[in-house]
Scaffold this active site. Structure first.
Site, PDB file in Angstrom:
ATOM      1  N   TYR A 176       0.818  -1.219   0.000  1.00 34.28           N
ATOM      2  CA  TYR A 176       0.000   0.000   0.000  1.00 34.28           C
ATOM      3  C   TYR A 176       0.860   1.282   0.000  1.00 34.28           C
ATOM      4  CZ  TYR A 176      -3.883   3.151   0.843  1.00 34.28           C
ATOM      5  OH  TYR A 176      -4.802   4.165   0.722  1.00 34.28           O
TER       6      TYR A 176
HETATM    7  N1  LIG Z   1     -10.272   5.541   3.245  1.00 36.70           N
HETATM    8  C1  LIG Z   1      -9.120   6.051   3.601  1.00 36.70           C
HETATM    9  O1  LIG Z   1      -8.860   6.254   4.783  1.00 36.70           O
HETATM   10  C2  LIG Z   1      -8.106   6.421   2.543  1.00 36.70           C
HETATM   11  C3  LIG Z   1      -6.994   7.161   2.944  1.00 36.70           C
HETATM   12  C4  LIG Z   1      -6.051   7.528   1.991  1.00 36.70           C
HETATM   13  C5  LIG Z   1      -6.226   7.186   0.672  1.00 36.70           C
HETATM   14  N2  LIG Z   1      -7.315   6.460   0.291  1.00 36.70           N
HETATM   15  C6  LIG Z   1      -7.455   6.128  -1.124  1.00 36.70           C
HETATM   16  O2  LIG Z   1      -8.688   6.600  -1.610  1.00 36.70           O
HETATM   17  C7  LIG Z   1      -9.053   5.870  -2.777  1.00 36.70           C
HETATM   18  C8  LIG Z   1     -10.503   5.460  -2.698  1.00 36.70           C
HETATM   19  O3  LIG Z   1     -10.658   4.545  -1.651  1.00 36.70           O
HETATM   20  P1  LIG Z   1     -11.873   4.594  -0.607  1.00 36.70           P
HETATM   21  O4  LIG Z   1     -11.296   4.901   0.704  1.00 36.70           O
HETATM   22  O5  LIG Z   1     -12.961   5.424  -1.149  1.00 36.70           O
HETATM   23  O6  LIG Z   1     -12.275   3.035  -0.537  1.00 36.70           O
HETATM   24  P2  LIG Z   1     -13.377   2.192  -1.350  1.00 36.70           P
HETATM   25  O7  LIG Z   1     -14.729   2.586  -0.913  1.00 36.70           O
HETATM   26  O8  LIG Z   1     -13.001   0.763  -1.212  1.00 36.70           O
HETATM   27  O9  LIG Z   1     -13.172   2.675  -2.851  1.00 36.70           O
HETATM   28  C9  LIG Z   1     -12.258   2.056  -3.719  1.00 36.70           C
HETATM   29  C10 LIG Z   1     -12.959   1.802  -5.025  1.00 36.70           C
HETATM   30  O10 LIG Z   1     -12.039   1.210  -5.953  1.00 36.70           O
HETATM   31  C11 LIG Z   1     -12.718   0.121  -6.585  1.00 36.70           C
HETATM   32  N3  LIG Z   1     -11.755  -0.863  -7.076  1.00 36.70           N
HETATM   33  C12 LIG Z   1     -11.084  -1.830  -6.385  1.00 36.70           C
HETATM   34  N4  LIG Z   1     -10.325  -2.547  -7.221  1.00 36.70           N
HETATM   35  C13 LIG Z   1     -10.520  -2.049  -8.465  1.00 36.70           C
HETATM   36  C14 LIG Z   1     -10.037  -2.380  -9.754  1.00 36.70           C
HETATM   37  N5  LIG Z   1      -9.191  -3.393  -9.952  1.00 36.70           N
HETATM   38  N6  LIG Z   1     -10.450  -1.635 -10.816  1.00 36.70           N
HETATM   39  C15 LIG Z   1     -11.315  -0.610 -10.650  1.00 36.70           C
HETATM   40  N7  LIG Z   1     -11.834  -0.268  -9.471  1.00 36.70           N
HETATM   41  C16 LIG Z   1     -11.425  -0.971  -8.386  1.00 36.70           C
HETATM   42  C17 LIG Z   1     -13.621  -0.449  -5.512  1.00 36.70           C
HETATM   43  O11 LIG Z   1     -14.669  -1.214  -6.094  1.00 36.70           O
HETATM   44  P3  LIG Z   1     -15.492  -2.235  -5.161  1.00 36.70           P
HETATM   45  O12 LIG Z   1     -16.214  -1.380  -4.139  1.00 36.70           O
HETATM   46  O13 LIG Z   1     -16.445  -2.900  -6.111  1.00 36.70           O
HETATM   47  O14 LIG Z   1     -14.495  -3.148  -4.559  1.00 36.70           O
HETATM   48  C18 LIG Z   1     -14.135   0.846  -4.878  1.00 36.70           C
HETATM   49  O15 LIG Z   1     -15.201   1.370  -5.609  1.00 36.70           O
HETATM   50  C19 LIG Z   1      -8.080   4.686  -2.851  1.00 36.70           C
HETATM   51  O16 LIG Z   1      -7.086   4.967  -3.808  1.00 36.70           O
HETATM   52  C20 LIG Z   1      -7.471   4.647  -1.453  1.00 36.70           C
HETATM   53  O17 LIG Z   1      -6.193   4.090  -1.444  1.00 36.70           O
HETATM   54  C21 LIG Z   1      -8.272   6.066   1.208  1.00 36.70           C
END
Ligand SMILES: NC(=O)c1ccc[n+]([C@@H]2O[C@H](COP(=O)([O-])OP(=O)(O)OC[C@H]3O[C@@H](n4cnc5c(N)ncnc54)[C@H](OP(=O)(O)O)[C@@H]3O)[C@@H](O)[C@H]2O)c1
Length: 317
Positions: A176
Protein backbone atom coordinates in the site's frame (compact mmCIF):
# COMPACT_ATOMS: atom_id res chain seq x y z
CA UNK A 1 9.28 44.82 12.17
CA UNK A 2 6.92 42.07 13.54
CA UNK A 3 3.91 44.13 12.50
CA UNK A 4 5.18 44.28 8.88
CA UNK A 5 5.77 40.53 8.91
CA UNK A 6 2.26 39.76 10.23
CA UNK A 7 0.74 42.17 7.68
CA UNK A 8 2.72 40.50 4.88
CA UNK A 9 1.60 36.99 5.89
CA UNK A 10 -2.01 38.23 6.23
CA UNK A 11 -1.90 39.83 2.78
CA UNK A 12 -0.36 36.70 1.24
CA UNK A 13 -3.08 34.50 2.82
CA UNK A 14 -5.83 36.83 1.60
CA UNK A 15 -4.46 36.92 -1.97
CA UNK A 16 -4.13 33.13 -1.95
CA UNK A 17 -7.74 32.75 -0.79
CA UNK A 18 -9.04 35.10 -3.49
CA UNK A 19 -6.95 33.35 -6.16
CA UNK A 20 -8.11 29.87 -5.10
CA UNK A 21 -11.77 30.89 -5.14
CA UNK A 22 -11.75 31.65 -8.88
CA UNK A 23 -13.80 28.94 -10.63
CA UNK A 24 -13.37 27.77 -14.23
CA UNK A 25 -16.20 28.72 -16.58
CA UNK A 26 -18.73 26.47 -18.38
CA UNK A 27 -18.57 23.63 -15.84
CA UNK A 28 -21.75 22.14 -17.31
CA UNK A 29 -19.87 21.41 -20.59
CA UNK A 30 -16.94 19.68 -18.89
CA UNK A 31 -16.53 15.89 -18.66
CA UNK A 32 -14.86 14.24 -15.65
CA UNK A 33 -13.89 10.56 -15.65
CA UNK A 34 -13.57 8.97 -12.18
CA UNK A 35 -12.32 5.44 -11.40
CA UNK A 36 -13.60 3.34 -8.47
CA UNK A 37 -17.09 4.88 -8.18
CA UNK A 38 -18.82 1.84 -6.60
CA UNK A 39 -18.21 3.18 -3.09
CA UNK A 40 -16.23 5.60 -0.90
CA UNK A 41 -14.66 8.81 -2.20
CA UNK A 42 -15.26 8.00 -5.89
CA UNK A 43 -18.96 7.41 -5.33
CA UNK A 44 -19.41 10.62 -3.32
CA UNK A 45 -17.36 12.69 -5.79
CA UNK A 46 -19.46 11.41 -8.72
CA UNK A 47 -22.68 12.50 -6.95
CA UNK A 48 -21.16 15.81 -5.86
CA UNK A 49 -19.98 16.79 -9.36
CA UNK A 50 -23.27 15.62 -10.85
CA UNK A 51 -25.13 17.96 -8.45
CA UNK A 52 -22.80 20.75 -9.57
CA UNK A 53 -23.95 20.20 -13.17
CA UNK A 54 -20.75 18.67 -14.56
CA UNK A 55 -20.80 15.74 -17.01
CA UNK A 56 -19.67 12.80 -14.90
CA UNK A 57 -18.35 9.64 -16.54
CA UNK A 58 -18.23 7.23 -13.62
CA UNK A 59 -16.21 4.01 -13.85
CA UNK A 60 -17.34 1.22 -11.51
CA UNK A 61 -15.83 -2.20 -10.92
CA UNK A 62 -19.23 -3.91 -10.73
CA UNK A 63 -22.57 -3.57 -12.53
CA UNK A 64 -24.31 -3.50 -9.12
CA UNK A 65 -22.23 -0.47 -8.05
CA UNK A 66 -22.93 1.27 -11.38
CA UNK A 67 -26.68 0.67 -11.16
CA UNK A 68 -26.87 1.95 -7.57
CA UNK A 69 -24.97 5.09 -8.54
CA UNK A 70 -27.20 5.74 -11.59
CA UNK A 71 -30.27 5.42 -9.35
CA UNK A 72 -28.98 8.22 -7.11
CA UNK A 73 -27.94 10.67 -9.82
CA UNK A 74 -29.25 12.68 -12.78
CA UNK A 75 -29.52 11.39 -16.36
CA UNK A 76 -26.38 13.39 -17.18
CA UNK A 77 -24.19 10.92 -15.25
CA UNK A 78 -23.10 7.87 -17.28
CA UNK A 79 -21.36 4.74 -16.02
CA UNK A 80 -18.94 2.24 -17.50
CA UNK A 81 -17.44 -0.96 -16.08
CA UNK A 82 -13.69 -0.70 -15.54
CA UNK A 83 -11.12 -2.97 -13.94
CA UNK A 84 -7.91 -0.92 -13.82
CA UNK A 85 -5.77 -4.08 -13.72
CA UNK A 86 -6.98 -5.19 -17.19
CA UNK A 87 -5.58 -3.53 -20.32
CA UNK A 88 -8.57 -4.53 -22.48
CA UNK A 89 -10.94 -2.98 -19.94
CA UNK A 90 -8.94 0.29 -19.98
CA UNK A 91 -8.85 0.36 -23.80
CA UNK A 92 -12.63 -0.17 -23.98
CA UNK A 93 -13.30 2.52 -21.33
CA UNK A 94 -11.05 4.99 -23.17
CA UNK A 95 -12.95 4.41 -26.43
CA UNK A 96 -16.24 4.89 -24.52
CA UNK A 97 -14.98 8.19 -23.07
CA UNK A 98 -13.70 9.33 -26.49
CA UNK A 99 -17.16 8.84 -28.01
CA UNK A 100 -18.72 10.97 -25.28
CA UNK A 101 -16.26 13.89 -25.08
CA UNK A 102 -15.76 14.35 -28.86
CA UNK A 103 -13.66 17.35 -29.84
CA UNK A 104 -13.93 18.97 -26.42
CA UNK A 105 -11.59 16.41 -24.87
CA UNK A 106 -11.68 15.17 -21.29
CA UNK A 107 -11.55 17.96 -18.68
CA UNK A 108 -10.87 15.81 -15.64
CA UNK A 109 -9.35 12.40 -14.93
CA UNK A 110 -9.60 11.25 -11.30
CA UNK A 111 -7.50 8.17 -10.48
CA UNK A 112 -9.29 7.06 -7.33
CA UNK A 113 -9.71 3.24 -7.49
CA UNK A 114 -7.64 1.46 -4.86
CA UNK A 115 -7.27 -1.48 -2.48
CA UNK A 116 -5.38 -1.84 0.80
CA UNK A 117 -5.06 -5.54 1.55
CA UNK A 118 -3.05 -7.71 1.99
CA UNK A 119 -1.10 -5.48 4.39
CA UNK A 120 0.92 -6.32 7.48
CA UNK A 121 4.55 -6.63 8.59
CA UNK A 122 6.64 -7.10 5.42
CA UNK A 123 7.97 -10.48 6.60
CA UNK A 124 4.44 -11.89 6.69
CA UNK A 125 3.97 -11.19 2.98
CA UNK A 126 5.16 -12.65 -0.30
CA UNK A 127 5.84 -11.08 -3.70
CA UNK A 128 2.29 -11.77 -4.93
CA UNK A 129 0.84 -9.86 -1.98
CA UNK A 130 2.87 -6.78 -2.95
CA UNK A 131 2.04 -7.22 -6.66
CA UNK A 132 -1.72 -7.43 -5.98
CA UNK A 133 -1.84 -3.93 -4.49
CA UNK A 134 0.70 -2.39 -6.87
CA UNK A 135 -1.32 -3.70 -9.81
CA UNK A 136 -4.40 -1.68 -8.82
CA UNK A 137 -2.99 1.33 -6.94
CA UNK A 138 0.07 2.10 -9.06
CA UNK A 139 0.13 0.28 -12.41
CA UNK A 140 -3.63 0.85 -12.73
CA UNK A 141 -3.16 4.59 -12.20
CA UNK A 142 -0.30 4.68 -14.72
CA UNK A 143 -2.09 2.69 -17.43
CA UNK A 144 -5.39 4.58 -17.13
CA UNK A 145 -3.51 7.90 -17.24
CA UNK A 146 -1.41 6.99 -20.28
CA UNK A 147 -4.53 5.82 -22.08
CA UNK A 148 -6.61 8.94 -21.31
CA UNK A 149 -3.87 11.58 -21.63
CA UNK A 150 -4.46 12.50 -25.30
CA UNK A 151 -8.08 13.31 -24.36
CA UNK A 152 -7.04 15.34 -21.28
CA UNK A 153 -4.38 17.20 -23.30
CA UNK A 154 -7.02 18.14 -25.87
CA UNK A 155 -9.10 19.84 -23.15
CA UNK A 156 -6.03 21.31 -21.37
CA UNK A 157 -7.65 19.69 -18.37
CA UNK A 158 -6.77 18.19 -15.01
CA UNK A 159 -5.39 14.92 -13.64
CA UNK A 160 -6.23 14.24 -9.98
CA UNK A 161 -4.39 11.31 -8.38
CA UNK A 162 -5.45 9.89 -5.02
CA UNK A 163 -2.44 9.14 -2.86
CA UNK A 164 -2.44 8.97 0.96
CA UNK A 165 -0.51 10.23 3.96
CA UNK A 166 1.10 6.79 3.71
CA UNK A 167 2.67 8.12 0.51
CA UNK A 168 4.50 10.65 2.71
CA UNK A 169 5.29 8.67 5.88
CA UNK A 170 5.04 4.90 5.63
CA UNK A 171 4.48 3.05 8.88
CA UNK A 172 2.87 -0.18 7.66
CA UNK A 173 4.37 -2.99 5.63
CA UNK A 174 3.10 -4.28 2.29
CA UNK A 175 2.35 -2.80 -1.10
CA UNK A 176 0.00 0.00 0.00
CA UNK A 177 2.58 2.58 1.11
CA UNK A 178 4.87 1.64 -1.79
CA UNK A 179 2.01 2.15 -4.25
CA UNK A 180 1.21 5.57 -2.78
CA UNK A 181 4.88 6.70 -2.83
CA UNK A 182 4.79 5.59 -6.48
CA UNK A 183 1.66 7.64 -7.16
CA UNK A 184 3.42 10.69 -5.67
CA UNK A 185 6.48 10.17 -7.90
CA UNK A 186 4.39 9.52 -11.01
CA UNK A 187 2.29 12.63 -10.33
CA UNK A 188 5.41 14.76 -9.82
CA UNK A 189 6.95 13.84 -13.16
CA UNK A 190 3.58 14.10 -14.89
CA UNK A 191 2.93 17.58 -13.46
CA UNK A 192 6.21 18.91 -14.82
CA UNK A 193 5.80 17.29 -18.25
CA UNK A 194 2.17 18.29 -18.71
CA UNK A 195 2.65 21.91 -17.63
CA UNK A 196 3.95 22.50 -21.19
CA UNK A 197 0.48 21.55 -22.49
CA UNK A 198 -1.55 23.54 -19.96
CA UNK A 199 -2.64 20.39 -18.09
CA UNK A 200 -2.60 20.60 -14.27
CA UNK A 201 -1.90 17.64 -11.99
CA UNK A 202 -3.03 17.50 -8.35
CA UNK A 203 -2.33 14.94 -5.62
CA UNK A 204 -4.85 14.17 -2.86
CA UNK A 205 -3.35 12.94 0.44
CA UNK A 206 -6.17 11.85 2.78
CA UNK A 207 -5.66 10.81 6.40
CA UNK A 208 -7.92 8.05 7.79
CA UNK A 209 -11.53 7.89 6.57
CA UNK A 210 -14.20 5.24 7.11
CA UNK A 211 -14.58 3.37 3.80
CA UNK A 212 -14.19 -0.22 2.57
CA UNK A 213 -10.43 0.35 2.15
CA UNK A 214 -9.96 1.11 5.85
CA UNK A 215 -12.53 -1.33 7.27
CA UNK A 216 -11.44 -3.07 10.49
CA UNK A 217 -13.19 -6.31 9.53
CA UNK A 218 -11.39 -6.59 6.19
CA UNK A 219 -7.99 -5.82 7.71
CA UNK A 220 -8.55 -8.22 10.62
CA UNK A 221 -9.58 -11.03 8.30
CA UNK A 222 -6.54 -10.42 6.06
CA UNK A 223 -4.12 -10.28 9.05
CA UNK A 224 -5.42 -13.62 10.36
CA UNK A 225 -4.90 -15.27 6.94
CA UNK A 226 -1.35 -13.89 6.72
CA UNK A 227 -0.51 -15.12 10.24
CA UNK A 228 -1.92 -18.59 9.59
CA UNK A 229 0.26 -19.09 6.55
CA UNK A 230 3.41 -17.47 8.05
CA UNK A 231 6.45 -19.74 8.59
CA UNK A 232 7.19 -21.09 12.08
CA UNK A 233 10.36 -18.95 12.13
CA UNK A 234 8.32 -15.74 11.55
CA UNK A 235 5.69 -16.81 14.09
CA UNK A 236 8.38 -17.41 16.70
CA UNK A 237 10.07 -14.04 16.03
CA UNK A 238 6.84 -12.02 16.22
CA UNK A 239 5.01 -14.13 18.82
CA UNK A 240 1.42 -14.46 20.01
CA UNK A 241 1.59 -11.30 22.14
CA UNK A 242 2.50 -9.23 19.06
CA UNK A 243 -0.30 -10.85 17.07
CA UNK A 244 -2.83 -10.03 19.79
CA UNK A 245 -1.72 -6.34 19.97
CA UNK A 246 -1.65 -6.12 16.16
CA UNK A 247 -5.22 -7.45 15.92
CA UNK A 248 -6.35 -5.08 18.69
CA UNK A 249 -4.93 -2.09 16.82
CA UNK A 250 -6.69 -3.24 13.62
CA UNK A 251 -9.96 -3.59 15.57
CA UNK A 252 -9.73 0.08 16.55
CA UNK A 253 -9.17 1.20 12.94
CA UNK A 254 -12.86 1.99 12.36
CA UNK A 255 -12.91 4.19 15.48
CA UNK A 256 -9.87 6.15 14.30
CA UNK A 257 -11.44 6.88 10.90
CA UNK A 258 -13.49 9.99 10.16
CA UNK A 259 -16.95 9.59 8.66
CA UNK A 260 -17.11 12.86 6.75
CA UNK A 261 -15.78 11.82 3.31
CA UNK A 262 -16.59 15.28 1.92
CA UNK A 263 -13.34 16.55 3.50
CA UNK A 264 -11.63 14.54 0.75
CA UNK A 265 -14.11 15.00 -2.10
CA UNK A 266 -14.16 18.79 -1.55
CA UNK A 267 -10.39 18.77 -2.21
CA UNK A 268 -10.97 16.72 -5.39
CA UNK A 269 -13.72 19.09 -6.49
CA UNK A 270 -11.47 22.11 -5.91
CA UNK A 271 -8.69 20.50 -7.95
CA UNK A 272 -11.16 20.05 -10.83
CA UNK A 273 -13.03 23.36 -10.71
CA UNK A 274 -10.64 26.03 -9.42
CA UNK A 275 -8.74 28.17 -11.94
CA UNK A 276 -5.72 27.76 -9.67
CA UNK A 277 -5.73 24.25 -8.17
CA UNK A 278 -3.13 23.29 -5.58
CA UNK A 279 -0.41 20.76 -6.30
CA UNK A 280 -1.18 18.81 -3.12
CA UNK A 281 -4.27 18.59 -0.92
CA UNK A 282 -4.18 16.99 2.51
CA UNK A 283 -7.51 16.02 4.06
CA UNK A 284 -8.15 15.39 7.76
CA UNK A 285 -6.53 17.01 10.82
CA UNK A 286 -4.13 14.09 11.43
CA UNK A 287 -2.80 14.49 7.89
CA UNK A 288 -2.42 18.28 8.15
CA UNK A 289 -1.14 18.55 11.72
CA UNK A 290 0.75 15.30 12.29
CA UNK A 291 1.79 13.23 9.26
CA UNK A 292 2.59 16.01 6.77
CA UNK A 293 4.74 17.95 9.31
CA UNK A 294 6.33 14.62 10.29
CA UNK A 295 7.33 13.99 6.68
CA UNK A 296 9.61 17.06 6.92
CA UNK A 297 11.29 15.93 10.17
CA UNK A 298 14.78 14.38 10.19
CA UNK A 299 14.33 10.61 9.72
CA UNK A 300 15.79 9.77 13.16
CA UNK A 301 13.14 11.96 14.86
CA UNK A 302 10.25 10.58 12.79
CA UNK A 303 11.49 7.02 13.49
CA UNK A 304 11.69 7.70 17.24
CA UNK A 305 8.08 8.98 17.29
CA UNK A 306 6.77 6.01 15.29
CA UNK A 307 8.88 3.51 17.26
CA UNK A 308 7.35 4.79 20.49
CA UNK A 309 3.84 4.33 19.13
CA UNK A 310 4.34 0.93 17.48
CA UNK A 311 3.56 -2.60 18.63
CA UNK A 312 6.87 -4.50 19.14
CA UNK A 313 7.54 -8.15 18.18
CA UNK A 314 7.89 -10.50 21.18
CA UNK A 315 11.56 -11.11 20.29
CA UNK A 316 12.36 -7.37 19.90
CA UNK A 317 15.71 -6.39 21.45
N1 LIG B 1 -10.27 5.54 3.25
C1 LIG B 1 -9.12 6.05 3.60
O1 LIG B 1 -8.86 6.25 4.78
C2 LIG B 1 -8.11 6.42 2.54
C3 LIG B 1 -6.99 7.16 2.94
C4 LIG B 1 -6.05 7.53 1.99
C5 LIG B 1 -6.23 7.19 0.67
N2 LIG B 1 -7.31 6.46 0.29
C6 LIG B 1 -7.46 6.13 -1.12
O2 LIG B 1 -8.69 6.60 -1.61
C7 LIG B 1 -9.05 5.87 -2.78
C8 LIG B 1 -10.50 5.46 -2.70
O3 LIG B 1 -10.66 4.55 -1.65
P1 LIG B 1 -11.87 4.59 -0.61
O4 LIG B 1 -11.30 4.90 0.70
O5 LIG B 1 -12.96 5.42 -1.15
O6 LIG B 1 -12.28 3.04 -0.54
P2 LIG B 1 -13.38 2.19 -1.35
O7 LIG B 1 -14.73 2.59 -0.91
O8 LIG B 1 -13.00 0.76 -1.21
O9 LIG B 1 -13.17 2.67 -2.85
C9 LIG B 1 -12.26 2.06 -3.72
C10 LIG B 1 -12.96 1.80 -5.03
O10 LIG B 1 -12.04 1.21 -5.95
C11 LIG B 1 -12.72 0.12 -6.59
N3 LIG B 1 -11.75 -0.86 -7.08
C12 LIG B 1 -11.08 -1.83 -6.38
N4 LIG B 1 -10.33 -2.55 -7.22
C13 LIG B 1 -10.52 -2.05 -8.47
C14 LIG B 1 -10.04 -2.38 -9.75
N5 LIG B 1 -9.19 -3.39 -9.95
N6 LIG B 1 -10.45 -1.64 -10.82
C15 LIG B 1 -11.32 -0.61 -10.65
N7 LIG B 1 -11.83 -0.27 -9.47
C16 LIG B 1 -11.43 -0.97 -8.39
C17 LIG B 1 -13.62 -0.45 -5.51
O11 LIG B 1 -14.67 -1.21 -6.09
P3 LIG B 1 -15.49 -2.24 -5.16
O12 LIG B 1 -16.21 -1.38 -4.14
O13 LIG B 1 -16.45 -2.90 -6.11
O14 LIG B 1 -14.50 -3.15 -4.56
C18 LIG B 1 -14.13 0.85 -4.88
O15 LIG B 1 -15.20 1.37 -5.61
C19 LIG B 1 -8.08 4.69 -2.85
O16 LIG B 1 -7.09 4.97 -3.81
C20 LIG B 1 -7.47 4.65 -1.45
O17 LIG B 1 -6.19 4.09 -1.44
C21 LIG B 1 -8.27 6.07 1.21
Amino acid sequence: MWLYLVALVGLWTLLRLIRERQVVSHLQDKHVFITGCDSGFGNLLARQLDRRGMRVLAACLTEKGAEELRNKTSDRLETVILDVTKTESIVAATQWVKERVGNRGLWGLVNNAGIAIPSGPNEWLNKEDFAKILDVNLLGVIEVTLSMLPLVRKARGRVVNVSSILGRVCFTGGGYGISKYGVEAFSDSLRRELSYFGVKVAIIEPGFFRTAVSSSDTHLCSAKILWDRASSEVKEAYGEKFLASHLTSLKSLDRKCKEDLSLVTDCMEHALTSCHPRTRYSAGWEAKLFFIPMSYLPTCLADAILYGASVKPDKAL
